[in-house]
Write a protein that holds these residues in place. Structure first.
Motif, short mmCIF file in Angstrom:
data_model
loop_
_atom_site.label_atom_id
_atom_site.label_comp_id
_atom_site.label_asym_id
_atom_site.label_seq_id
_atom_site.Cartn_x
_atom_site.Cartn_y
_atom_site.Cartn_z
N GLY A 1 48.62 23.90 68.27
CA GLY A 1 49.80 23.27 67.69
C GLY A 1 49.60 22.76 66.29
O GLY A 1 50.51 22.23 65.68
N LYS A 2 48.39 22.92 65.74
CA LYS A 2 48.14 22.43 64.37
C LYS A 2 46.96 23.21 63.83
O LYS A 2 45.83 23.00 64.22
N THR A 3 47.23 24.17 62.97
CA THR A 3 46.16 25.07 62.57
C THR A 3 46.49 25.68 61.23
O THR A 3 47.48 25.34 60.59
N SER A 4 45.66 26.60 60.81
CA SER A 4 45.97 27.40 59.63
C SER A 4 46.02 28.85 60.04
O SER A 4 45.30 29.28 60.95
N ASP A 5 46.88 29.62 59.38
CA ASP A 5 46.99 31.03 59.72
C ASP A 5 45.97 31.83 58.91
O ASP A 5 45.10 31.28 58.25
N GLN A 6 46.10 33.15 58.95
CA GLN A 6 45.14 34.01 58.27
C GLN A 6 45.12 33.79 56.77
O GLN A 6 44.14 34.07 56.10
N SER A 7 46.21 33.29 56.22
CA SER A 7 46.28 33.05 54.78
C SER A 7 45.87 31.64 54.40
O SER A 7 45.94 31.27 53.24
N GLY A 8 45.49 30.85 55.39
CA GLY A 8 45.05 29.49 55.10
C GLY A 8 46.15 28.45 55.18
O GLY A 8 45.94 27.29 54.84
N THR A 9 47.34 28.84 55.64
CA THR A 9 48.44 27.89 55.73
C THR A 9 48.12 26.83 56.77
O THR A 9 47.72 27.13 57.88
N THR A 10 48.35 25.60 56.40
CA THR A 10 48.08 24.49 57.31
C THR A 10 49.37 23.82 57.73
O THR A 10 50.23 23.52 56.91
N TRP A 11 49.51 23.60 59.02
CA TRP A 11 50.61 22.81 59.56
C TRP A 11 50.11 21.40 59.74
O TRP A 11 49.07 21.16 60.35
N LEU A 12 50.86 20.44 59.23
CA LEU A 12 50.49 19.03 59.35
C LEU A 12 51.59 18.27 60.06
O LEU A 12 52.75 18.70 60.07
N THR A 13 51.24 17.14 60.66
CA THR A 13 52.27 16.29 61.24
C THR A 13 53.13 15.72 60.12
O THR A 13 52.66 15.40 59.04
N ALA A 14 54.41 15.61 60.38
CA ALA A 14 55.38 15.21 59.35
C ALA A 14 55.14 13.78 58.90
O ALA A 14 54.65 12.93 59.64
N GLY A 15 55.52 13.53 57.67
CA GLY A 15 55.51 12.18 57.14
C GLY A 15 56.85 11.51 57.38
O GLY A 15 57.88 12.17 57.52
N SER A 16 56.85 10.18 57.42
CA SER A 16 58.09 9.43 57.60
C SER A 16 57.84 8.00 57.13
O SER A 16 56.72 7.61 56.83
#
Length: 720
Positions: free
Chosen positions: A149-164
């Motif tokens: 649920g929180k990773t980087s794809d083959q291109s290095g994209t990172t998913w982060l928890t949202a800010g608020s």
């Protein structure tokens, strides 16, 4: 750019919605955007005066998503700041839906938002679905994600928890945020020639000036002053504002920018008249949870003025001073974080300030261009976790921590030391004659502590290889520091090494930090105390900024009686000169208007500076004696130290409630709302506490375990 305002819910829909929702964005982006808005409000005598470091911008296109497993179908309402589209299970929905139904079962909702002017943000609310810290975000156009649920794809994209932050209603747009204001009247007015007025608001303040009954055609100039002398010095005061008037009938007019002042000198041109003056006080709505009172009325006044100084400098962010810079400086902010933990415990302001200071990759300079300010930034992140127990910000910032540390490590010289390079500002402190040449021991010490903080944060984000790497670097550097800089004959760390040779110069900086960093043996601590901290031959510190650390080091060595006298002399000295907030710098040897000058300007000094409020921290941590032992006050200690006071009492805020302490030489009364505590104290006679077992530790030392929510009253006899 269009800001899409989706329809508010009707009453029946509102009744069905129970999920807590808030506006969310890419972590750090709103903080960077808001920081840019605030820091570019600085003016000097009416001229725009922007920061002199790189300013970053938010990402203009953000993808938000969340996975759901619904027991039944659910209707949700959407609101966004920006143009957007919506995908349900990867299928693009037509148009820009304001409502949609998510069927029962497992589903993914993606919302992609574009906004160049403001930060892309979304607000989603249904019966169980609501935008919160579980939503994931990325600034890249990728939608692959692994099972974690929180990773980087083959291109290095990172998913982060949202800010608020706290924008918890659909109509509360993040882009529309403003500080609160309230009207206040002047305490005295002196009329001057030509229909002018010199207005005194009684103490240092911040906000907008309102001119009442303004009439005529022409101009009116307002000269602002933290002192009366500054307001009257129309050619050299730091800030002013010129208003254009074209009003045949009496009307009110408000200044365009909020400013710091106590006095305002208002000079209308011929043909322009006004009746009276008031102000709108502008402030951040934070709650003052920390409290302190004692038998010494001067110390009570010092606490009150320190708290007011913090209030004035706590705005959208923790800033340095309200008159001049109004910028986010990392060294000032780091001290504000620590004072905040004992006054407000306002963690959102800590997080916003931390994000705004860091900005974006790539790293091209130190934070604020200052080497030591970069290191304070690292140290403050782990401190925040220790006080709050929340590792969300650590997780969100860890990649930026890594890239900034890589930058620092890449700038070490051939011997592995930090040395000022082109573009670096080695600051340390405002002090005449302070050498910044060569490899300054103070900078190496801060790097070592930063590496230790990196190792601890790596552990929190499950990066064991990083934790090992940073801890090894810290261990090696600490050994090098003492091999290079420790002078046994002087009983101190020397100030620097130049051309491969340690100097003989001893200053207070590295020595006092080495004490509360825990880097010295017991014998070395006593040597440093006598040969440096209590040695009048070592150059004195004249800024509250470094007095903060000097007095902390002495408190850590048990010198609360000495520190109490120093606080009364130093901060009390400012009060004796009429200070209503604490200053950027105070040298007791200066006289008269010399106290107002700095940077070669007659009124360059800030008379309300965040780092002047350090008694809040010292009194909370080292007199009331409260500090967390494990993250978020899960365990904590109370080690009261009267330091010569007849009595003291106070409150220290924690994430789950307050800790209260009252101490006299004969009685201790403590209570903690949450966590498991331990009361540690010294007694010349055997102490007692009804219904509790006190543990004797030898040499007059005792401990009492503290349970959550229970008040303990200990009878004892304090030592000298």
């Amino acid at each position: 750019m269009a800001v899409l305002l989706l329809l508010l819910l009707d009453i029946s829909a509102q009744a069905q919605q129970t999920a807590k929702a808030t506006w969310i964005w890419y972590p750090g982006d709103y903080e960077i955007w808001l920081g840019n808005q605030m820091q570019n409000r600085r003016t000097e005598r009416g001229s725009f005066f922007p920061p002199f470091w790189r300013l970053d911008s938010h990402y203009a296109l953000i993808d938000f998503h969340q996975d759901f497993d619904l027991k039944q179908a659910e209707q949700v309402e959407l609101r966004a700041e920006g143009q957007y589209n919506v995908k349900l299970d990867g299928k693009l929905l037509a148009g820009a839906p304001e409502r949609l139904t998510v069927p029962a079962g497992k589903h993914r909702l993606n919302i992609k938002v574009y906004n160049q002017q403001h930060v892309p943000a979304v607000f989603v609310q249904g019966k169980t679905i609501g935008t919160d810290g579980r939503w994931l975000v990325t600034y890249e156009d990728k939608e692959w994600i692994d099972a974690s649920g929180k990773t980087s794809d083959q291109s290095g994209t990172t998913w982060l928890t949202a800010g608020s932050w706290n924008f918890d209603a659909a109509q509360t747009l993040p882009s529309a945020f403003q500080l609160k204001t309230e009207p206040r009247r002047a305490v005295s007015v002196m009329r001057t020639e030509g229909g002018g007025q010199v207005v005194d608001f009684g103490r240092e303040t911040f906000g907008y000036v309102r001119l009442h009954g303004l009439r005529g055609k022409g101009g009116v100039t307002l000269y602002f002053g933290e002192s009366r002398e500054e307001a009257l010095a129309t050619e050299t005061c730091e800030t002013l504002e010129q208003l254009s008037v074209n009003q045949p009938q009496k009307a009110d007019k408000l200044t365009s920018l909020s400013k710091a002042f106590r006095y305002v000198n208002i000079r209308p041109e011929p043909g322009v008249t006004l009746d009276s003056v008031s102000m709108l006080y502008e402030y951040a709505p934070v709650t003052e949870r920390g409290k302190f009172r004692c038998s010494d009325e001067q110390l009570n006044k010092i606490w009150d003025v320190a708290a007011y100084t913090m209030q004035l400098n706590t705005r959208e962010f923790f800033i340095d001073g309200i008159k001049r810079d109004r910028w986010i400086w990392s060294g000032d902010a780091y001290q504000s974080y620590l004072m905040n933990y004992y006054l407000y415990f306002d963690t959102p302001t800590v997080s916003r300030t931390t994000f705004a200071l860091r900005g974006k990759d790539p790293v091209t300079s130190h934070i604020n261009t200052i080497m030591d300010y970069t290191f304070y930034w690292f140290i403050g992140i782990y401190d925040a976790y220790q006080y709050t127990g929340d590792k969300t910000v650590v997780t969100q910032l860890y990649p930026r921590m890594q890239s900034l540390m890589d930058y620092c490590l890449s700038r070490r010289n051939k011997d592995g030391y930090m040395e000022g390079l082109a573009g670096d500002w080695v600051f340390i402190d405002w002090a005449d004659g302070l050498s910044k040449k060569g490899e300054v021991s103070f900078e190496q010490l801060l790097l070592c502590r930063s590496l230790e903080s990196m190792a601890l944060c790596a552990g929190l984000v499950n990066d064991p290889a990083g934790a090992r790497k940073y801890q090894q670097l810290a261990t090696e550097l600490k050994a090098k520091i003492f091999a290079t800089y420790w002078n046994a004959e002087k009983g101190a760390l020397v100030h620097s090494r130049i051309n491969g040779q340690p100097t003989d110069n001893v200053t207070r900086y590295a020595n006092m930090f080495s004490i509360f960093f825990g880097y010295l043996s017991a014998q070395q601590q006593q040597q440093v105390k006598q040969s440096v901290l209590l040695n009048p031959a070592v150059p004195k510190i004249t800024t509250p900024y470094m007095r903060f650390y000097e007095l902390e080091a002495l408190c850590a060595l048990g010198e609360q009686r000495y520190v109490l006298k120093e606080m009364k002399s130093y901060w009390g000295g400012m009060l004796d000169l009429g200070a209503t907030s604490f200053w950027e710098e105070y040298d007791p040897t200066k006289k008269g208007a010399e106290h107002l000058a700095m940077y070669g300007r007659p009124f360059g000094k800030s008379l309300c500076h965040a780092w002047g409020a350090s008694p809040i921290y010292l009194l909370g941590k080292y007199y009331l004696g409260v500090k967390p032992l494990t993250a978020g006050y899960a365990t904590y200690e109370i080690v009261p130290s009267l330091g010569g006071l007849q009595w003291m009492e106070g409150t220290v805020p924690t994430p789950q409630g307050d800790i209260t302490v009252r101490a006299t030489p004969q009685q201790l009364k403590v209570k903690g709302a949450a966590g498991t505590g331990v009361l540690r104290f010294t007694s010349k006679s055997k102490p007692s506490c009804k219904g509790a077992k006190i543990q004797a530790k030898g040499n007059g030392q005792y401990e009492l375990p503290l349970q959550q929510g229970r008040e303990y009253v200990v009878t004892y006899q304090a030592g000298n």
